[in-house]
Motif scaffolding. Sequence first.
Motif, PDB file in Angstrom:
ATOM      1  N   ALA A   1     -39.074 -84.932 -67.319  1.00  0.00           N
ATOM      2  CA  ALA A   1     -40.116 -85.286 -67.122  1.00  0.00           C
ATOM      3  C   ALA A   1     -40.354 -86.578 -66.880  1.00  0.00           C
ATOM      4  O   ALA A   1     -41.597 -87.786 -66.508  1.00  0.00           O
ATOM      5  CB  ALA A   1     -40.557 -85.300 -69.261  1.00  0.00           C
ATOM      6  N   LEU A   2     -39.482 -87.770 -67.226  1.00  0.00           N
ATOM      7  CA  LEU A   2     -39.922 -88.970 -66.879  1.00  0.00           C
ATOM      8  C   LEU A   2     -39.770 -89.234 -65.763  1.00  0.00           C
ATOM      9  O   LEU A   2     -40.325 -90.646 -64.790  1.00  0.00           O
ATOM     10  CB  LEU A   2     -38.899 -89.832 -68.254  1.00  0.00           C
ATOM     11  N   LEU A   3     -38.488 -89.120 -65.025  1.00  0.00           N
ATOM     12  CA  LEU A   3     -38.579 -88.968 -63.707  1.00  0.00           C
ATOM     13  C   LEU A   3     -39.967 -88.361 -62.684  1.00  0.00           C
ATOM     14  O   LEU A   3     -39.949 -89.185 -62.147  1.00  0.00           O
ATOM     15  CB  LEU A   3     -37.803 -88.604 -62.847  1.00  0.00           C
ATOM     16  N   ASP A   4     -40.146 -87.126 -63.390  1.00  0.00           N
ATOM     17  CA  ASP A   4     -42.063 -86.593 -62.878  1.00  0.00           C
ATOM     18  C   ASP A   4     -42.602 -87.647 -62.739  1.00  0.00           C
ATOM     19  O   ASP A   4     -43.329 -88.298 -62.127  1.00  0.00           O
ATOM     20  CB  ASP A   4     -41.753 -85.752 -63.612  1.00  0.00           C
ATOM     21  N   ALA A   5     -42.523 -88.272 -64.432  1.00  0.00           N
ATOM     22  CA  ALA A   5     -43.873 -89.571 -64.432  1.00  0.00           C
ATOM     23  C   ALA A   5     -43.691 -90.581 -63.571  1.00  0.00           C
ATOM     24  O   ALA A   5     -44.580 -91.800 -63.586  1.00  0.00           O
ATOM     25  CB  ALA A   5     -43.951 -89.404 -66.089  1.00  0.00           C
ATOM     26  N   GLY A   6     -42.379 -91.260 -62.732  1.00  0.00           N
ATOM     27  CA  GLY A   6     -41.974 -91.757 -61.966  1.00  0.00           C
ATOM     28  C   GLY A   6     -41.264 -93.147 -62.877  1.00  0.00           C
ATOM     29  O   GLY A   6     -41.685 -94.506 -61.987  1.00  0.00           O
TER      30      GLY A   6
ATOM     31  N   SER B   1     -33.472 -97.718 -65.084  1.00  0.00           N
ATOM     32  CA  SER B   1     -33.563 -97.982 -65.968  1.00  0.00           C
ATOM     33  C   SER B   1     -33.535 -97.933 -67.609  1.00  0.00           C
ATOM     34  O   SER B   1     -33.313 -97.668 -67.940  1.00  0.00           O
ATOM     35  CB  SER B   1     -32.582 -99.574 -65.559  1.00  0.00           C
ATOM     36  N   SER B   2     -34.882 -98.112 -66.352  1.00  0.00           N
ATOM     37  CA  SER B   2     -35.875 -97.362 -68.110  1.00  0.00           C
ATOM     38  C   SER B   2     -35.691 -95.924 -68.570  1.00  0.00           C
ATOM     39  O   SER B   2     -35.557 -96.500 -69.871  1.00  0.00           O
ATOM     40  CB  SER B   2     -37.919 -97.540 -67.664  1.00  0.00           C
ATOM     41  N   ILE B   3     -35.553 -95.606 -67.456  1.00  0.00           N
ATOM     42  CA  ILE B   3     -34.854 -93.831 -68.544  1.00  0.00           C
ATOM     43  C   ILE B   3     -33.869 -93.813 -69.016  1.00  0.00           C
ATOM     44  O   ILE B   3     -33.840 -93.315 -70.348  1.00  0.00           O
ATOM     45  CB  ILE B   3     -35.348 -92.920 -67.239  1.00  0.00           C
ATOM     46  N   ALA B   4     -32.895 -94.600 -68.793  1.00  0.00           N
ATOM     47  CA  ALA B   4     -31.826 -94.724 -69.459  1.00  0.00           C
ATOM     48  C   ALA B   4     -31.749 -95.848 -70.677  1.00  0.00           C
ATOM     49  O   ALA B   4     -31.192 -95.404 -71.778  1.00  0.00           O
ATOM     50  CB  ALA B   4     -30.232 -95.356 -68.841  1.00  0.00           C
ATOM     51  N   LYS B   5     -32.579 -96.609 -70.614  1.00  0.00           N
ATOM     52  CA  LYS B   5     -32.833 -96.886 -71.601  1.00  0.00           C
ATOM     53  C   LYS B   5     -33.504 -96.190 -73.103  1.00  0.00           C
ATOM     54  O   LYS B   5     -33.382 -96.023 -74.339  1.00  0.00           O
ATOM     55  CB  LYS B   5     -33.711 -98.357 -71.561  1.00  0.00           C
ATOM     56  N   GLU B   6     -34.487 -95.838 -72.444  1.00  0.00           N
ATOM     57  CA  GLU B   6     -35.325 -95.039 -73.214  1.00  0.00           C
ATOM     58  C   GLU B   6     -34.745 -93.705 -73.838  1.00  0.00           C
ATOM     59  O   GLU B   6     -35.528 -92.903 -74.591  1.00  0.00           O
ATOM     60  CB  GLU B   6     -36.511 -94.097 -72.303  1.00  0.00           C
ATOM     61  N   THR B   7     -33.505 -92.719 -73.137  1.00  0.00           N
ATOM     62  CA  THR B   7     -32.741 -91.996 -73.353  1.00  0.00           C
ATOM     63  C   THR B   7     -31.670 -91.489 -74.324  1.00  0.00           C
ATOM     64  O   THR B   7     -30.867 -91.011 -74.614  1.00  0.00           O
ATOM     65  CB  THR B   7     -33.191 -89.899 -72.737  1.00  0.00           C
TER      66      THR B   7
ATOM     67  N   THR C   1     -25.699 -91.373 -64.668  1.00  0.00           N
ATOM     68  CA  THR C   1     -26.376 -90.229 -65.160  1.00  0.00           C
ATOM     69  C   THR C   1     -27.312 -89.980 -64.596  1.00  0.00           C
ATOM     70  O   THR C   1     -27.387 -88.899 -64.055  1.00  0.00           O
ATOM     71  CB  THR C   1     -25.535 -89.698 -66.130  1.00  0.00           C
ATOM     72  N   VAL C   2     -27.989 -90.852 -65.252  1.00  0.00           N
ATOM     73  CA  VAL C   2     -29.478 -90.501 -64.738  1.00  0.00           C
ATOM     74  C   VAL C   2     -29.910 -90.771 -63.242  1.00  0.00           C
ATOM     75  O   VAL C   2     -30.333 -89.361 -62.588  1.00  0.00           O
ATOM     76  CB  VAL C   2     -30.725 -91.600 -65.702  1.00  0.00           C
ATOM     77  N   ILE C   3     -28.596 -91.070 -62.575  1.00  0.00           N
ATOM     78  CA  ILE C   3     -29.134 -91.456 -60.829  1.00  0.00           C
ATOM     79  C   ILE C   3     -28.981 -89.927 -60.218  1.00  0.00           C
ATOM     80  O   ILE C   3     -29.033 -89.713 -59.692  1.00  0.00           O
ATOM     81  CB  ILE C   3     -28.242 -92.233 -60.383  1.00  0.00           C
ATOM     82  N   ARG C   4     -27.433 -89.754 -60.677  1.00  0.00           N
ATOM     83  CA  ARG C   4     -27.038 -88.264 -60.235  1.00  0.00           C
ATOM     84  C   ARG C   4     -28.628 -87.071 -60.674  1.00  0.00           C
ATOM     85  O   ARG C   4     -27.998 -86.368 -60.098  1.00  0.00           O
ATOM     86  CB  ARG C   4     -25.275 -87.993 -61.022  1.00  0.00           C
ATOM     87  N   ILE C   5     -28.996 -87.371 -62.527  1.00  0.00           N
ATOM     88  CA  ILE C   5     -29.866 -86.162 -62.271  1.00  0.00           C
ATOM     89  C   ILE C   5     -30.703 -86.408 -61.351  1.00  0.00           C
ATOM     90  O   ILE C   5     -31.651 -84.833 -61.185  1.00  0.00           O
ATOM     91  CB  ILE C   5     -30.435 -85.877 -63.741  1.00  0.00           C
ATOM     92  N   ALA C   6     -31.339 -87.369 -61.323  1.00  0.00           N
ATOM     93  CA  ALA C   6     -32.244 -87.547 -59.995  1.00  0.00           C
ATOM     94  C   ALA C   6     -31.471 -86.765 -58.621  1.00  0.00           C
ATOM     95  O   ALA C   6     -32.985 -86.487 -58.348  1.00  0.00           O
ATOM     96  CB  ALA C   6     -32.734 -89.050 -59.967  1.00  0.00           C
TER      97      ALA C   6
END
Length: 214
Positions: free
Chosen positions: A173-178, A182-188, A194-199
């Motif tokens: 959801a956060l990736l879709d929101a743009g 780094s921000s997503i990693a901190k948020e989740t 790992t966030v990069i691999r998912i993206a």
Amino acid sequence: MTKTFLYARVSTSEQTSEHQLVQARDAGFDILDEDVITDHGTSGVSTRLADREGGKELLYKLREGDTLVVRWLDRLGRNYRDVTDTLRELLRRGVTIKTVINKQTFEAHPKSATDEAVRDALIGFMAAQAEAQAQATKEAQAAGIAHHKATAPEKFKGRKPGFTRVQFDQIAALLDAGLGHSSIAKETGVHRNTVIRIARDKSAADVALSRWGM
């Protein structure tokens, strides 16, 4: 001028056509390099000889009076009907078939009806044996896989994901929101790599979660 061809089917990375050629030459067959026809990575069970690239070339080149050499009949295939139909068609064309293992010879022109009957019976027996061995191998592999899945599931599931289904949904959801990685990693609370691999591949991450029942 008649020729002697070697047909080599190589179905796994551990097998080589060169090895089959060496065996044939050691057995006394005089085979030129250009008369070796190979199919790589091809199943002898599910793919008919006539549907393989090398098989098509072989069937096109063979002429009356030629000799076809194979390591054993299972190189032609492991399907009883396909192998027997192929062999009988080649014999009708006047092609003699010889095997390296057991040194079997299937003469295109038997001396008598009795010799022809024995030849055809042997073809049927050897083709049936090749199919039976393929089936036995398949069943053994299936049993082995089932055993290892039960005793060592991680080998089949791959590495356990370092994130939960909830975290995956949040990241998606956060990736879709743009939002940035780094921000997503901190948020989740999920590592940035790992966030990069998912993206890069959301579907692969989803499949990994499903394998582990997550």
